[in-house]
Design a protein around this motif. Structure first.
Motif, short mmCIF file in Angstrom:
data_model
loop_
_atom_site.label_atom_id
_atom_site.label_comp_id
_atom_site.label_asym_id
_atom_site.label_seq_id
_atom_site.Cartn_x
_atom_site.Cartn_y
_atom_site.Cartn_z
N GLY A 252 -56.24 1.43 -0.02
CA GLY A 252 -55.83 0.04 0.12
C GLY A 252 -55.01 -0.23 1.36
O GLY A 252 -54.80 0.64 2.20
N PRO A 253 -54.52 -1.47 1.49
CA PRO A 253 -53.69 -1.85 2.64
C PRO A 253 -52.29 -1.25 2.51
O PRO A 253 -51.37 -1.86 1.95
CB PRO A 253 -53.67 -3.38 2.56
CG PRO A 253 -53.94 -3.70 1.13
CD PRO A 253 -54.80 -2.60 0.59
N VAL A 254 -52.14 -0.03 3.01
CA VAL A 254 -50.89 0.72 2.83
C VAL A 254 -49.68 -0.02 3.41
O VAL A 254 -48.61 -0.02 2.79
CB VAL A 254 -51.03 2.13 3.43
CG1 VAL A 254 -49.70 2.87 3.40
CG2 VAL A 254 -52.09 2.92 2.66
N PRO A 255 -49.75 -0.65 4.60
CA PRO A 255 -48.56 -1.36 5.10
C PRO A 255 -48.04 -2.42 4.12
O PRO A 255 -46.83 -2.58 3.97
CB PRO A 255 -49.06 -1.99 6.40
CG PRO A 255 -50.15 -1.09 6.87
CD PRO A 255 -50.83 -0.64 5.61
N ARG A 256 -48.93 -3.13 3.45
CA ARG A 256 -48.50 -4.13 2.46
C ARG A 256 -47.81 -3.45 1.28
O ARG A 256 -46.82 -3.95 0.76
CB ARG A 256 -49.70 -4.94 1.97
CG ARG A 256 -50.21 -5.99 2.96
CD ARG A 256 -51.41 -6.70 2.39
NE ARG A 256 -51.10 -7.36 1.13
CZ ARG A 256 -52.04 -7.79 0.27
NH1 ARG A 256 -53.32 -7.60 0.55
NH2 ARG A 256 -51.69 -8.39 -0.84
N ARG A 257 -48.34 -2.33 0.87
CA ARG A 257 -47.73 -1.60 -0.25
C ARG A 257 -46.35 -1.07 0.12
O ARG A 257 -45.41 -1.15 -0.68
CB ARG A 257 -48.65 -0.46 -0.67
CG ARG A 257 -49.96 -0.92 -1.31
CD ARG A 257 -50.93 0.23 -1.48
NE ARG A 257 -50.29 1.34 -2.17
CZ ARG A 257 -50.75 2.60 -2.12
NH1 ARG A 257 -51.83 2.89 -1.38
NH2 ARG A 257 -50.12 3.56 -2.77
N LEU A 261 -42.67 -2.10 -1.51
CA LEU A 261 -41.71 -1.14 -2.05
C LEU A 261 -40.34 -1.27 -1.40
O LEU A 261 -39.31 -1.03 -2.04
CB LEU A 261 -42.24 0.28 -1.87
CG LEU A 261 -43.34 0.72 -2.84
CD1 LEU A 261 -43.98 2.02 -2.39
CD2 LEU A 261 -42.79 0.85 -4.26
N LEU A 262 -40.33 -1.62 -0.13
CA LEU A 262 -39.05 -1.78 0.57
C LEU A 262 -38.35 -3.08 0.20
O LEU A 262 -37.17 -3.23 0.45
CB LEU A 262 -39.27 -1.70 2.08
CG LEU A 262 -39.72 -0.34 2.62
CD1 LEU A 262 -40.00 -0.42 4.11
CD2 LEU A 262 -38.67 0.73 2.32
N ALA A 263 -39.11 -4.01 -0.38
CA ALA A 263 -38.51 -5.28 -0.82
C ALA A 263 -37.94 -5.11 -2.22
O ALA A 263 -38.09 -4.07 -2.86
CB ALA A 263 -39.57 -6.38 -0.79
N ALA A 264 -37.32 -6.15 -2.71
CA ALA A 264 -36.77 -6.12 -4.06
C ALA A 264 -37.90 -6.07 -5.07
O ALA A 264 -39.00 -6.57 -4.81
CB ALA A 264 -35.91 -7.36 -4.30
N PRO A 265 -37.68 -5.48 -6.24
CA PRO A 265 -38.73 -5.44 -7.27
C PRO A 265 -39.21 -6.84 -7.62
O PRO A 265 -38.43 -7.79 -7.65
CB PRO A 265 -38.05 -4.76 -8.46
CG PRO A 265 -36.90 -4.01 -7.88
CD PRO A 265 -36.45 -4.81 -6.68
#
Length: 317
Positions: A252-257, A261-265
Motif C-alpha cells: 500500500g501507500p506506505v508514506p500515508r501509513r 502513525l505519526l499523527a494522533a490516533p
C-alpha cells in the motif's frame, strides 16, 4: 419486476464513491468493515438481480416453461423485450460465475503453494523464517495461520522493529483480514463497479494492522519507523515468492501509513461528526436499503408471476 430488478445493478455506481468517501473519514477497523460489508451486500444484490433476469428470460422458452408447468402466454412481460434482455443477463451471469470460480481457484492455489513453500522451514510457534536474501514478511492464513518472514527482512530491522513487524502480521491473522479482502475481490467479480473498493479496503486493513502493532509495542513512532524501514528493505530486495493474496506490512501507500502513525490516533466514532459525513452515510445506507428492497420486491414479483402462470386454468378452446 422488470423495473425493480435494475436498482441492484445501478446502485453500486452511486454507493461505491459514497463508501470510499465515508471510509476515509472513519478509523481503520470501522472503515475496513464498512467497505467489506458494502461490497458483500452490493455484490449479493447485484448477483440476485442477474439471476432474476435470467430466470425470467428462461421461463419464456417453451421447454423451460414445460418443466416448470408455466403457461408462457400468461407471463406478464413481452417476450420480444424480456427474452433478449434476459439472454444478455444470462451471458453476464455465466461470465460472473466463471470469473468468481477463477478468483477462488487462484486464491486457493496461491495459498497452497505458499503453505508448501513454508512447510519444513525453520519455525518457532506461529513464525516461519524463509532462508531468502529478499526482504519480505506476510501473514499466511490457514490452520494454524503463520507469519512468514525472510532472513533478509530480519537482517534489515533491529529487534524493536522486528517486534512491530510481527505484531502487524499477527494482527492480520487475528482479524482474518484475508477473508475481508477476498470478499471484496469476489464482489468485484459480481459487479465491475465494486472493484474500486478493493484498493481502499486493502489500505484500511494495513492501517488496522498498523494501529494494532502500535498498541502492542506501545510506541507509535517506533511502529512508523518499522513500517518505513520494512518497506524500504522490501523495495531494495523484493521477493518473488509471496502469494498475491497475502497481506504484508510493506504493501500500500506506505508514506500515508507512516504519516497516520505519526499523527494522533484516529477517533473511534462509528459515524464521524459533521453534516457532510452524515449525508454520505445516509446516502450509502439509502443505496444499500434501496438495492436490497428492490431485489426482494423483484423476487416476490417473479414468484407471484410464476405461481399465477402455473395455477391458471387450461386455455379456452
Amino acid at each position: 419486476m422488470i423495473w425493480a430488478v435494475w436498482a441492484p445493478l445501478l446502485a453500486p455506481f452511486l454507493a461505491v464513491p459514497a463508501a470510499r468517501r465515508l471510509a476515509a473519514l472513519l478509523p481503520p477497523r470501522a472503515a475496513a468493515l464498512l467497505l467489506a460489508a458494502s461490497a458483500a451486500a452490493l455484490g449479493a444484490f447485484g448477483a440476485a438481480a442477474l439471476a432474476l433476469l435470467t430466470v425470467a428470460a428462461l421461463l419464456h422458452l417453451p421447454f423451460v416453461a414445460a418443466l416448470g408447468h408455466v403457461r408462457v402466454a400468461l407471463l406478464p412481460h413481452d417476450p420480444a423485450f424480456a427474452v433478449p434482455l434476459g439472454l444478455a443477463a444470462t451471458a453476464a451471469a455465466l461470465a460472473v460465475t466463471a470469473d468468481t470460480a477463477r478468483t477462488l481457484l487462484r486464491h486457493a492455489r496461491q495459498l497452497l503453494r505458499a503453505g508448501a513453500e513454508a512447510a519444513g522451514r525453520s519455525s518457532a510457534g506461529d513464525l516461519t523464517v524463509l532462508p531468502d536474501d529478499a526482504a519480505d514478511a506476510y501473514a499466511l492464513p490457514g490452520r494454524p495461520g503463520r507469519v512468514v518472514v525472510t532472513a533478509g527482512m530480519l537482517r534489515s530491522l533491529d529487534a524493536d522493529e522486528r517486534a512491530v513487524l510481527l505484531a502487524h502480521e499477527r494482527a492480520h491473522l487475528a482479524g482474518r483480514h484475508h477473508l475481508l479482502l477476498l470478499c471484496a475481490e469476489l464482489a468485484g467479480c459480481l459487479h465491475p463497479a465494486l472493484r474500486a473498493l478493493r484498493a481502499p479496503l486493502a489500505f484500511q486493513l494495513e492501517r488496522w494492522a498498523d494501529e494494532a502493532a502500535a498498541a502492542t509495542v506501545g510506541d507509535r513512532c517506533l511502529a512508523a519507523r518499522a513500517v518505513g524501514r520494512a518497506a524500504l528493505a522490501a523495495s531494495a530486495a523484493p521477493s518473488r515468492h509471496r502469494p498475491a493474496t497475502a497481506l504484508t506490512a510493506t504493501a500500500g501507500p506506505v508514506p500515508r501509513r507512516v504519516a497516520a502513525l505519526l499523527a494522533a490516533p484516529a477517533a473511534t466514532r462509528a459515524i464521524p461528526a459533521g453534516r457532510t459525513a452524515r449525508a454520505i452515510a445516509f446516502l450509502l445506507a439509502a443505496c444499500l436499503l434501496a438495492s436490497g428492497a428492490a431485489a426482494a420486491d423483484a423476487t416476490n414479483d417473479l414468484h407471484d408471476n410464476i405461481e399465477s402462470a402455473q395455477h391458471a386454468g387450461p386455455p379456452s378452446p
